[in-house]
Write an enzyme that holds these catalytic residues in place. Sequence first.
Site, PDB file in Angstrom:
ATOM      1  N   TYR A 158       9.767   1.289  15.998  1.00 51.66           N
ATOM      2  CA  TYR A 158      10.223   0.536  14.832  1.00 51.66           C
ATOM      3  C   TYR A 158      10.573   1.490  13.695  1.00 51.66           C
ATOM      4  CZ  TYR A 158       5.653   1.041  12.482  1.00 51.66           C
ATOM      5  OH  TYR A 158       4.531   1.541  11.871  1.00 51.66           O
ATOM      6  N   LYS A 203       7.146   6.782  16.220  1.00 56.93           N
ATOM      7  CA  LYS A 203       6.894   5.542  15.455  1.00 56.93           C
ATOM      8  C   LYS A 203       6.896   4.361  16.432  1.00 56.93           C
ATOM      9  CE  LYS A 203       7.968   3.472  10.966  1.00 56.93           C
ATOM     10  NZ  LYS A 203       6.644   3.485  10.381  1.00 56.93           N
ATOM     11  N   GLU A 217      -3.955  11.134   8.487  1.00 55.26           N
ATOM     12  CA  GLU A 217      -3.073  10.350   7.610  1.00 55.26           C
ATOM     13  C   GLU A 217      -3.680   8.972   7.417  1.00 55.26           C
ATOM     14  OE1 GLU A 217       0.722   9.517   9.517  1.00 55.26           O
ATOM     15  OE2 GLU A 217      -0.242   9.502  11.474  1.00 55.26           O
ATOM     16  N   LEU A 252       2.555  10.915  11.748  1.00 53.29           N
ATOM     17  CA  LEU A 252       3.944  10.471  11.699  1.00 53.29           C
ATOM     18  C   LEU A 252       4.638  11.237  10.567  1.00 53.29           C
ATOM     19  CD1 LEU A 252       6.014   8.348  12.818  1.00 53.29           C
ATOM     20  CD2 LEU A 252       5.502   7.057  10.747  1.00 53.29           C
TER      21      LEU A 252
HETATM   22  C1  LIG Z   1       0.917   6.081  10.518  1.00 56.13           C
HETATM   23  C2  LIG Z   1       1.939   6.199   9.444  1.00 56.13           C
HETATM   24  N1  LIG Z   1       2.035   7.351   8.762  1.00 56.13           N
HETATM   25  C3  LIG Z   1       2.930   7.510   7.765  1.00 56.13           C
HETATM   26  C4  LIG Z   1       3.781   6.477   7.409  1.00 56.13           C
HETATM   27  C5  LIG Z   1       4.771   6.680   6.283  1.00 56.13           C
HETATM   28  O1  LIG Z   1       6.071   6.781   6.785  1.00 56.13           O
HETATM   29  P1  LIG Z   1       7.336   6.418   5.882  1.00 56.13           P
HETATM   30  O2  LIG Z   1       7.184   7.207   4.632  1.00 56.13           O
HETATM   31  O3  LIG Z   1       8.488   6.855   6.687  1.00 56.13           O
HETATM   32  O4  LIG Z   1       7.288   4.957   5.650  1.00 56.13           O
HETATM   33  C6  LIG Z   1       3.728   5.266   8.099  1.00 56.13           C
HETATM   34  C7  LIG Z   1       4.622   4.168   7.752  1.00 56.13           C
HETATM   35  O5  LIG Z   1       4.647   3.132   8.362  1.00 56.13           O
HETATM   36  C8  LIG Z   1       2.788   5.117   9.154  1.00 56.13           C
HETATM   37  O6  LIG Z   1       2.702   3.979   9.841  1.00 56.13           O
END
Ligand SMILES: Cc1ncc(COP(=O)(O)O)c(C=O)c1O
Length: 283
Positions: free
Chosen positions: A33, A148, A181, A206
């Site tokens: 996603y 993701k 994270e 991620l």
């Molecule tokens: C596990 C995880 N880490 C980091 C992020 C942040 O990613 P982004 O800044 O691209 O939304 C997300 C966003 O859904 C996430 O699910």
Amino acid sequence: MSRIAYVNGAYVPHRQACVHIEDRGYQFADGIYEVWAVQNGKLIDREGHFTRMDRSLSELQITKPMSHASLMPVLHEIVRKNRVKDGLVYLQITRGVSPRDHPFPKNVRPSIVITAKSLNAQKAEQFAGKGVAVATMRDERWARCDIKSVSLLPNILAKQAAKEKGAYEAWMVDQTGMVTEGSSSNAWIITKDGVLVTRNLSTEILGGITRERVLMLAAERQLTVKERAFSVAEAKEAREAFMTSSINLVTPIIRIDEKAVADGKPGPMACALRKDYLQSAAT
Ligand SMILES: Cc1ncc(COP(=O)(O)O)c(C=O)c1O
């Protein structure tokens, strides 16, 4: 106003939007996603999300259902049809529909679903302005957190556990006591001596698109930045802490477990970076 979803080539009322029960996303969480922030009707970091989407698909060997050029008008149309000024666009691609069997099916067509949702920008600013609490817990996810994937069970269990502890987000901690994270965000601190720290990219986190933008903004401010792991203990002694994501943008953290971060108020640099983010996204 009724919401509209995009499902496999058709715009349908959100209430009636559905995929087959043998969609592999439903059966196996076999899909990926993306989430774009929308500000003033504009998709933020459009290209960055496309790049990550392509990478996630390629790592899982899922065929890209549409080119970027064909996807772009659909993303804009879903924003328009749902009259989203500020909010988000959600896109999900799964391997497709096939009789339930673990190996990849042959000749399957990927499923694609896109939705859009409005968020109240004023309320979001008020919320972020107060700062949030995080609760730390063991990171129980798989070894490919850089993808993701829609397989988010450990993330939602962590988020729920955080909620039950009165916290907004979970900070997940690896076996060596280092924060990886958040359950749906990247984790940041500003150390006692003013260094901005966020975990380095690897298969353990991620690669957030908001993280990328904030690194760029930090460079513009000439902050000292280190992409490295930090421990829960170091975070609890930090000058500031914050989280980043497409949904929460830059949100200050004022408490980690039972410990207030510094004076327990949103940190000035986190607030400044949020302002920078909003400003840079608007241009
Ligand atoms: C596990 C995880 N880490 C980091 C992020 C942040 O990613 P982004 O800044 O691209 O939304 C997300 C966003 O859904 C996430 O699910």
